[in-house]
Design a protein around this motif. Structure first.
Motif, PDB file in Angstrom:
ATOM      1  N   PRO A  12      -3.825   6.503  -2.249  1.00  0.00           N
ATOM      2  CA  PRO A  12      -4.617   7.297  -3.199  1.00  0.00           C
ATOM      3  C   PRO A  12      -4.928   6.509  -4.467  1.00  0.00           C
ATOM      4  N   ASP A  13      -5.847   7.039  -5.261  1.00  0.00           N
ATOM      5  CA  ASP A  13      -6.122   6.451  -6.570  1.00  0.00           C
ATOM      6  C   ASP A  13      -4.861   6.547  -7.430  1.00  0.00           C
ATOM      7  N   CYS A  14      -4.684   5.545  -8.288  1.00  0.00           N
ATOM      8  CA  CYS A  14      -3.495   5.575  -9.158  1.00  0.00           C
ATOM      9  C   CYS A  14      -3.567   6.713 -10.177  1.00  0.00           C
ATOM     10  N   ASP A  15      -4.787   7.194 -10.486  1.00  0.00           N
ATOM     11  CA  ASP A  15      -4.909   8.298 -11.438  1.00  0.00           C
ATOM     12  C   ASP A  15      -5.103   9.642 -10.735  1.00  0.00           C
ATOM     13  N   ILE A  45       0.099   3.396 -14.108  1.00  0.00           N
ATOM     14  CA  ILE A  45       0.530   3.401 -12.703  1.00  0.00           C
ATOM     15  C   ILE A  45      -0.125   2.201 -12.030  1.00  0.00           C
ATOM     16  N   ASP A  46       0.698   1.277 -11.541  1.00  0.00           N
ATOM     17  CA  ASP A  46       0.163   0.021 -11.014  1.00  0.00           C
ATOM     18  C   ASP A  46      -0.230   0.110  -9.538  1.00  0.00           C
ATOM     19  N   LYS A  47       0.650   0.714  -8.743  1.00  0.00           N
ATOM     20  CA  LYS A  47       0.407   0.770  -7.290  1.00  0.00           C
ATOM     21  C   LYS A  47       0.941   2.073  -6.744  1.00  0.00           C
ATOM     22  N   VAL A  48       0.344   2.541  -5.669  1.00  0.00           N
ATOM     23  CA  VAL A  48       0.880   3.721  -4.987  1.00  0.00           C
ATOM     24  C   VAL A  48       0.447   3.691  -3.527  1.00  0.00           C
TER      25      VAL A  48
END
Lengths: 263, 27
Positions: A12-15, A45-48
């Motif tokens: 997903p998007d980090c935001d 948020i760098d990565k997810v």
């Protein structure tokens, strides 16, 4: 039988709102585990990556950046009211890797690993050539500054015997010979002069003093300026049938200052 | 018949947007 590695469900998007909720949970968890130093706030948020979880739920595997705030971990100030340390104060960043389980709309941190690092001296110099840099807490100049600041505070607040709990932060000026320290003290159950054996004095529960001191060398001596904010525990709200008026439920913190030329 | 100019910084559809926004400042 060898288990097959789980394939990620999605990136997903980090935001993404769900990702932000997971990051907030990580931030709260990290702060709840800290026993010294300052609270951290989420910066980026760098990565997810989201993985399925058996028998139910999803696991968010994330990397987040945090920044150190001005609120000590023992300070009851809500995190949203805590300001992050600015670059000129020599900011400290926390890099965290974490896994968060989302199940039934609830988020729970499964594991987290963080590493904190101060900004580089070069970066601080770029924005503020004359700013003080963080110093090791066992530096002799830092230890002396804490001792001098605490002595100055006690000399003007002799109603209680205070104990030093922690030296939290120190900065040494590159231009003028001054040392800035932040430390935590606690009032004890001993009288103003303490006991013959200070180790027998016990800190009062849930009461802390958050102190800032500056020691500046001057003409063969030194100036000491110190101020402490003493946190007052919440007083239970008065019961309806109580006849005697009691103080308000939440007393404000008390700021006590000494100096600048007290020693 | 002219193609639309590329928008700098625009992500292609389906590409995740990471890292996310900076809330305070980058260290």
């Amino acid at each position: 039988a060898r288990s097959h590695p789980l394939l990620p469900l999605r990136d997903p998007d980090c935001d993404d709102p769900d990702v932000e909720l997971a990051a907030m949970e990580i931030t709260q968890h990290v702060n709840s585990q800290l026993q010294s130093g300052y609270k951290y706030r989420l910066n980026q948020i760098d990565k997810v990556r989201v993985y399925p979880r058996r028998p139910a739920g999803e696991v968010y595997v994330m990397e987040v950046d945090m920044l150190e705030t001005t609120c000590h971990v023992m300070d009851k100030t809500p995190l949203e009211n805590c300001t992050v340390r600015q670059l000129a104060e020599h900011a400290v960043e926390g890099d965290c890797e974490a896994s968060v389980l989302k199940m039934d709309g609830q988020y729970k941190v499964l594991n987290v690993k963080c590493e904190s690092n101060p900004d580089s001296a070069e970066d601080v110099r770029k924005v503020c050539p004359q700013c003080s840099l963080l110093a090791p807490l066992n530096d002799t100049r830092v230890v002396h500054a804490v001792e001098a600041s605490l002595a100055a505070f006690i000399s003007q607040n002799q109603s209680t015997f205070y104990k030093l709990l922690e030296v939290s932060r120190a900065q040494i000026s590159p231009i003028q010979p001054s040392v800035y320290v932040e430390f935590v003290i606690a009032p004890t159950d001993c009288g103003p002069k303490g006991a013959d054996d200070p180790s027998s004095c016990h800190p009062l529960t849930d009461q802390y003093g958050f102190c800032k001191g500056t020691v500046t060398k001057k003409d063969g001596g030194e100036d000491v300026a110190v101020s402490c904010t003493i946190s007052v525990p919440l007083v239970p709200a008065p019961q309806p049938d109580e006849a005697v008026p009691t103080p308000a439920a939440a007393e404000p913190d008390v700021a006590i200052a000494a100096g600048p030329d007290v020693a | 018949g002219l193609a639309a100019p590329a928008v700098p910084g625009a992500a292609a559809p389906g590409v995740p947007l990471c890292p996310g926004r900076i809330r305070h400042f980058k260290v």
